[in-house]
Design an enzyme around this catalytic site. Structure first.
Site, PDB file in Angstrom:
ATOM      1  N   CYS A  44      43.772  49.091  35.451  1.00 14.27           N
ATOM      2  CA  CYS A  44      43.660  50.144  34.456  1.00 14.27           C
ATOM      3  C   CYS A  44      43.355  51.463  35.166  1.00 14.27           C
ATOM      4  O   CYS A  44      42.766  51.473  36.241  1.00 14.27           O
ATOM      5  CB  CYS A  44      42.578  49.904  33.429  1.00 14.27           C
ATOM      6  SG  CYS A  44      42.697  48.346  32.575  1.00 14.27           S
ATOM      7  N   LYS A  49      47.069  47.228  41.060  1.00 19.40           N
ATOM      8  CA  LYS A  49      46.782  47.573  42.447  1.00 19.40           C
ATOM      9  C   LYS A  49      45.365  47.202  42.869  1.00 19.40           C
ATOM     10  O   LYS A  49      45.157  46.600  43.900  1.00 19.40           O
ATOM     11  CB  LYS A  49      47.025  49.077  42.632  1.00 19.40           C
ATOM     12  CG  LYS A  49      46.885  49.560  44.073  1.00 19.40           C
ATOM     13  CD  LYS A  49      48.024  49.098  44.933  1.00 19.40           C
ATOM     14  CE  LYS A  49      47.876  49.507  46.378  1.00 19.40           C
ATOM     15  NZ  LYS A  49      48.732  48.677  47.234  1.00 19.40           N
ATOM     16  N   ARG A  91      48.055  51.210  38.609  1.00 14.01           N
ATOM     17  CA  ARG A  91      46.812  50.465  38.380  1.00 14.01           C
ATOM     18  C   ARG A  91      46.866  49.620  37.111  1.00 14.01           C
ATOM     19  O   ARG A  91      45.986  48.806  36.874  1.00 14.01           O
ATOM     20  CB  ARG A  91      45.634  51.428  38.282  1.00 14.01           C
ATOM     21  CG  ARG A  91      45.270  52.056  39.595  1.00 14.01           C
ATOM     22  CD  ARG A  91      43.996  52.812  39.448  1.00 14.01           C
ATOM     23  NE  ARG A  91      42.942  51.948  38.984  1.00 14.01           N
ATOM     24  CZ  ARG A  91      41.906  51.570  39.712  1.00 14.01           C
ATOM     25  NH1 ARG A  91      41.797  51.973  40.933  1.00 14.01           N
ATOM     26  NH2 ARG A  91      40.978  50.781  39.205  1.00 14.01           N
ATOM     27  N   TRP A 107      45.829  47.558  31.917  1.00 17.95           N
ATOM     28  CA  TRP A 107      46.255  46.253  32.421  1.00 17.95           C
ATOM     29  C   TRP A 107      45.448  45.245  31.624  1.00 17.95           C
ATOM     30  O   TRP A 107      44.219  45.174  31.785  1.00 17.95           O
ATOM     31  CB  TRP A 107      45.956  46.163  33.918  1.00 17.95           C
ATOM     32  CG  TRP A 107      46.447  44.910  34.569  1.00 17.95           C
ATOM     33  CD1 TRP A 107      47.676  44.702  35.140  1.00 17.95           C
ATOM     34  CD2 TRP A 107      45.715  43.685  34.763  1.00 17.95           C
ATOM     35  NE1 TRP A 107      47.751  43.435  35.652  1.00 17.95           N
ATOM     36  CE2 TRP A 107      46.564  42.787  35.428  1.00 17.95           C
ATOM     37  CE3 TRP A 107      44.443  43.256  34.417  1.00 17.95           C
ATOM     38  CZ2 TRP A 107      46.179  41.493  35.765  1.00 17.95           C
ATOM     39  CZ3 TRP A 107      44.060  41.963  34.760  1.00 17.95           C
ATOM     40  CH2 TRP A 107      44.919  41.099  35.426  1.00 17.95           C
ATOM     41  N   HIS A 135      53.620  17.496  57.474  1.00 16.93           N
ATOM     42  CA  HIS A 135      52.561  16.889  56.660  1.00 16.93           C
ATOM     43  C   HIS A 135      52.816  17.110  55.175  1.00 16.93           C
ATOM     44  O   HIS A 135      51.857  17.155  54.398  1.00 16.93           O
ATOM     45  CB  HIS A 135      51.197  17.444  57.089  1.00 16.93           C
ATOM     46  CG  HIS A 135      50.909  17.194  58.533  1.00 16.93           C
ATOM     47  ND1 HIS A 135      50.578  15.949  59.013  1.00 16.93           N
ATOM     48  CD2 HIS A 135      50.969  18.014  59.609  1.00 16.93           C
ATOM     49  CE1 HIS A 135      50.425  16.022  60.328  1.00 16.93           C
ATOM     50  NE2 HIS A 135      50.669  17.259  60.710  1.00 16.93           N
ATOM     51  N   GLU A 171      55.480  38.432  45.026  1.00 20.88           N
ATOM     52  CA  GLU A 171      54.994  39.544  44.208  1.00 20.88           C
ATOM     53  C   GLU A 171      56.108  40.384  43.614  1.00 20.88           C
ATOM     54  O   GLU A 171      56.073  40.726  42.452  1.00 20.88           O
ATOM     55  CB  GLU A 171      54.187  40.513  45.090  1.00 20.88           C
ATOM     56  CG  GLU A 171      52.786  40.153  45.340  1.00 20.88           C
ATOM     57  CD  GLU A 171      52.145  41.233  46.191  1.00 20.88           C
ATOM     58  OE1 GLU A 171      51.302  41.944  45.663  1.00 20.88           O
ATOM     59  OE2 GLU A 171      52.488  41.349  47.380  1.00 20.88           O
ATOM     60  N   GLU A 191      51.876  36.288  54.674  1.00 21.74           N
ATOM     61  CA  GLU A 191      52.056  37.628  54.113  1.00 21.74           C
ATOM     62  C   GLU A 191      53.502  37.830  53.633  1.00 21.74           C
ATOM     63  O   GLU A 191      53.738  38.430  52.582  1.00 21.74           O
ATOM     64  CB  GLU A 191      51.665  38.674  55.181  1.00 21.74           C
ATOM     65  CG  GLU A 191      51.859  40.116  54.789  1.00 21.74           C
ATOM     66  CD  GLU A 191      51.124  40.558  53.510  1.00 21.74           C
ATOM     67  OE1 GLU A 191      50.289  39.801  52.999  1.00 21.74           O
ATOM     68  OE2 GLU A 191      51.431  41.663  53.030  1.00 21.74           O
ATOM     69  N   LYS A 218      54.561  38.743  49.829  1.00 22.31           N
ATOM     70  CA  LYS A 218      55.376  39.922  49.485  1.00 22.31           C
ATOM     71  C   LYS A 218      56.556  39.506  48.618  1.00 22.31           C
ATOM     72  O   LYS A 218      56.853  40.134  47.625  1.00 22.31           O
ATOM     73  CB  LYS A 218      55.923  40.626  50.743  1.00 22.31           C
ATOM     74  CG  LYS A 218      54.961  41.447  51.542  1.00 22.31           C
ATOM     75  CD  LYS A 218      54.458  42.690  50.864  1.00 22.31           C
ATOM     76  CE  LYS A 218      53.237  42.436  50.043  1.00 22.31           C
ATOM     77  NZ  LYS A 218      51.942  42.433  50.626  1.00 22.31           N
ATOM     78  N   ASN A 220      37.613  50.811  32.022  1.00 25.94           N
ATOM     79  CA  ASN A 220      38.191  49.865  32.981  1.00 25.94           C
ATOM     80  C   ASN A 220      37.140  48.797  33.248  1.00 25.94           C
ATOM     81  O   ASN A 220      35.958  49.118  33.332  1.00 25.94           O
ATOM     82  CB  ASN A 220      38.474  50.528  34.334  1.00 25.94           C
ATOM     83  CG  ASN A 220      39.610  51.510  34.271  1.00 25.94           C
ATOM     84  OD1 ASN A 220      40.295  51.612  33.265  1.00 25.94           O
ATOM     85  ND2 ASN A 220      39.798  52.246  35.361  1.00 25.94           N
ATOM     86  N   GLY A 221      37.583  47.562  33.469  1.00 26.79           N
ATOM     87  CA  GLY A 221      36.632  46.506  33.826  1.00 26.79           C
ATOM     88  C   GLY A 221      36.521  45.481  32.717  1.00 26.79           C
ATOM     89  O   GLY A 221      37.347  45.430  31.801  1.00 26.79           O
TER      90      GLY A 221
END
Ligand code: F6R
Length: 610
Positions: free
Chosen positions: A2, A605, A27, A74, A506, A490, A483, A487, A98-99
């Protein structure tokens, strides 16, 4: 998660609030809204969906005034909809937040029992009602907000306005970022620096427990007891153009190509080439403390954790200190043991990720020395740490982290080298060779990006319909496999896994068939031979293999159809280069698929909720 923006001043308000929200859209981006004080009271505009919908609404139904707040959401409590979009209003008070308010169930009951009508599923609406209930008891808005904050459990950044106190925005924070921007006869607030860059670089970062009153001519900051407090004024050296796309189709692509510059800025002033060492002052540890370290523990989430896993290898190899890298969320989920001599390195681009922040706080309570590696100055994690060793990547806007990952690698490598030098664990010659190699890295990154762009794009075209993709690597290429998979997941929404190549037998080998693309990362290092055997095993099961290897590696080239190459580099520094073609690959797959590259679905973000 947010975004909040607020403005008090004489300029036309809607363009400033909407521009701030556009810069914060990364955000949160499922709904947005504005509240402005007008002659008639508080005017509200809210819309579900991307910011564009709100912009169109404001074009159709303009609002003007001198005090306003805006929010991009968000969703946490309640699905994305107009009713759940902020601002929320109770009486004549409008609130954005926010939160997450953790004790919302109890507060919801209380608000219902007081007879107030709940119009949304959000916890934010409860905050607005609680303020209104306090106002009804006869106190002023600042006091009502203070009393309300005392009732909230959880994390928040809040901004509130009301026509009963014209000319003022009231803001408060706890575990969620909030910054004030100072102008000439006008002032601002925002949850993140990029929203304010076109207007001012003079900023004050609020601390947890701060309540500030923003007026056109001044800002006043109070603690939760209502006493006025001083906070440091900072001049931010990020420029507004750093938060623009500069002709690139997406921020992610721009930020991938910015990496040589970001690395150069991050290394600047830190390489002591004359003595073949690192200028270690910013790391903030005395030589005596460094000699007393018994273990280095990295704490981080997501991409920052992957940089930390590379850090584990480097600290062991260069400083000969036992090292671990831990998921911050899991660290705080137990009763972890911190011993004397533990150095905790907390890695976070935003410096505000709640799990990382709370893990750092726990480690600190248990007596650890904390070094923060962060990109946003004065954010919560560096403020809590004993020392802050900043990356200088500039603002990262794409939700998928790219340039901050390689900048984090740089700081972590410099930290490991510094520890090694102070403890005499590395020879002066080897240290000097690393310093020289670091200085040459930006140019090598530039070459790698230019050389791999075409092939990464054509591979992406061929892979865009894949259901799953596997990335394999050993040693320092293992965190790169993790990583690369993150990427791709996402931004392209393709399922991907990063595996240590040695783990293949395995379990994951059962996945191999002719439809599964497998990327094997095998730069020239001491793991290469073994990884090459794994590559053979993959090929023998008919999987489609792509290698990321050193230019001139004919042996690997013979075994694969496609090879993304990197220039010759010290084996320890290969992660700085091997990740680049894989970032490009993820980007191009997403672009071919037409996903929302900079704002992937369901992500935000800065993750300020647990
Ligand atoms: C992935 C990504 C996230 C972040 C994670 C931690 O591209 O950006 O996985 O790395 O949310 O964020 P910071 O580094 O801000 O603590």
């Amino acid at each position: 998660m947010c975004g909040i923006v607020g403005y008090v001043g004489e300029s036309p308000i809607s363009p400033i609030l909407l521009d701030g929200l556009r810069r914060l859209e990364y955000r949160g981006y499922d709904s947005a809204g504005l509240a402005v004080l007008t002659d008639e009271g508080v005017a509200i505009r809210r819309a579900a969906g991307k910011l564009r919908t709100l912009e169109e609404l404001v074009e159709r139904e303009p609002i003007e005034g001198n005090v306003g707040i805006g929010h991009t959401r968000w969703a946490t409590h309640g699905r994305p909809s107009e009713e759940n979009a902020h601002p929320h209003v109770s009486g004549d008070v409008a609130v954005v937040h926010n939160g997450i308010i953790e004790n919302h169930t109890e507060l919801r009951r209380e608000v219902r029992e007081s007879g107030l009508e709940l119009r949304s599923e959000t916890d934010t609406e409860l905050v607005a009602h609680l303020i209104a209930l306090e106002l009804a008891k006869g106190c002023d808005l600042r006091e009502a907000l203070l009393r309300t904050l005392g009732r909230l459990k959880g994390s928040y950044a809040i901004a509130a306005i009301s026509p009963r106190v014209p000319g003022k925005i009231f803001v408060a924070r706890a575990n969620s970022p909030l910054v004030l921007g100072l102008g000439d006869g006008e002032n601002y607030c925002a949850s993140d620096v990029p929203a304010l860059l076109p207007y001012t670089r003079e900023m004050i970062f609020l601390e947890d427990g701060d309540l500030a009153v923003v007026e056109a001519e001044r800002v006043s900051i109070f603690n939760l007891r209502g006493e006025e407090v001083e906070r440091t004024l900072r001049r931010i050296d990020w420029s507004p153009s750093m938060a623009e796309k500069a002709g690139y189709k997406h921020f992610m692509l721009k930020e991938i190509f910015e990496q040589p510059r970001a690395l150069e800025d991050t290394l600047r002033g830190r390489l002591n080439r004359a003595e073949g060492k690192i200028f270690g002052d910013e790391i903030g540890l005395s030589d005596e403390t460094i000699r007393g370290i018994n273990r280095v523990l990295f704490l981080a989430c997501g991409t920052s954790l992957h940089a930390s896993i590379a850090g584990r290898y480097w600290v062991e190899a260069l400083a000969k200190i036992p090292a671990q890298a831990e998921l911050a969320s899991e660290f705080r989920g137990r009763d972890p043991i911190i011993l004397p001599g533990d150095l905790v390195v907390v890695v976070s681009q935003s410096g505000e990720t709640i799990d990382t922040l709370l893990a750092a706080r726990l480690a600190k309570e248990k007596g650890a020395t904390i070094v923060a590696i962060a990109n946003v100055i004065d954010s919560a994690i560096p403020r809590l740490a004993d020392a802050a060793f900043y990356t200088h990547a500039g603002p990262e806007i794409g939700v998928a982290s790219t340039k901050c990952f390689t900048a984090q690698l740089a700081n972590i490598f410099m930290l490991a080298l510094h520890l090694g030098n102070v403890r005499g664990a590395i020879s002066p010659e080897r240290s000097a060779a690393f310093v020289e190699a670091l200085a040459k890295l930006p140019q090598k990154m530039h070459e790698t990006l230019l050389a791999s762009r075409q092939l990464a794009s054509s591979l992406a075209k061929r892979t865009r319909d894949a259901q799953d993709v596997l990335f394999l690597g050993r040693g320092l290429s293992f965190p790169i496999a993790l990583e690369a998979a993150l990427k791709l997941k996402e931004v392209s929404y393709i399922h991907a896994e990063g595996y240590a190549a040695g783990e293949l037998k395995h379990g994951p080998m059962a996945l191999l068939d002719e439809l599964l693309p497998v990327f094997v990362i095998l730069p020239r290092d001491e793991q290469r031979e073994r990884t090459l055997s794994n590559l053979e095993e993959v090929k023998a099961r008919d999987a489609r293999v792509v290698a990321v290897a050193t230019r001139g590696d004919e042996e690997t080239l013979e075994k694969v159809e496609d090879l993304l190459d990197i220039p010759e580099v010290e084996p320890e520094l290969s992660p700085f280069l091997t990740i680049l073609p894989l970032q490009l690959f993820a980007y191009y797959v997403a672009d071919f698929k037409g996903t929302d590259v900079d704002q992937p679905r369901n992500l935000a973000k800065t993750v300020t909720v647990e």
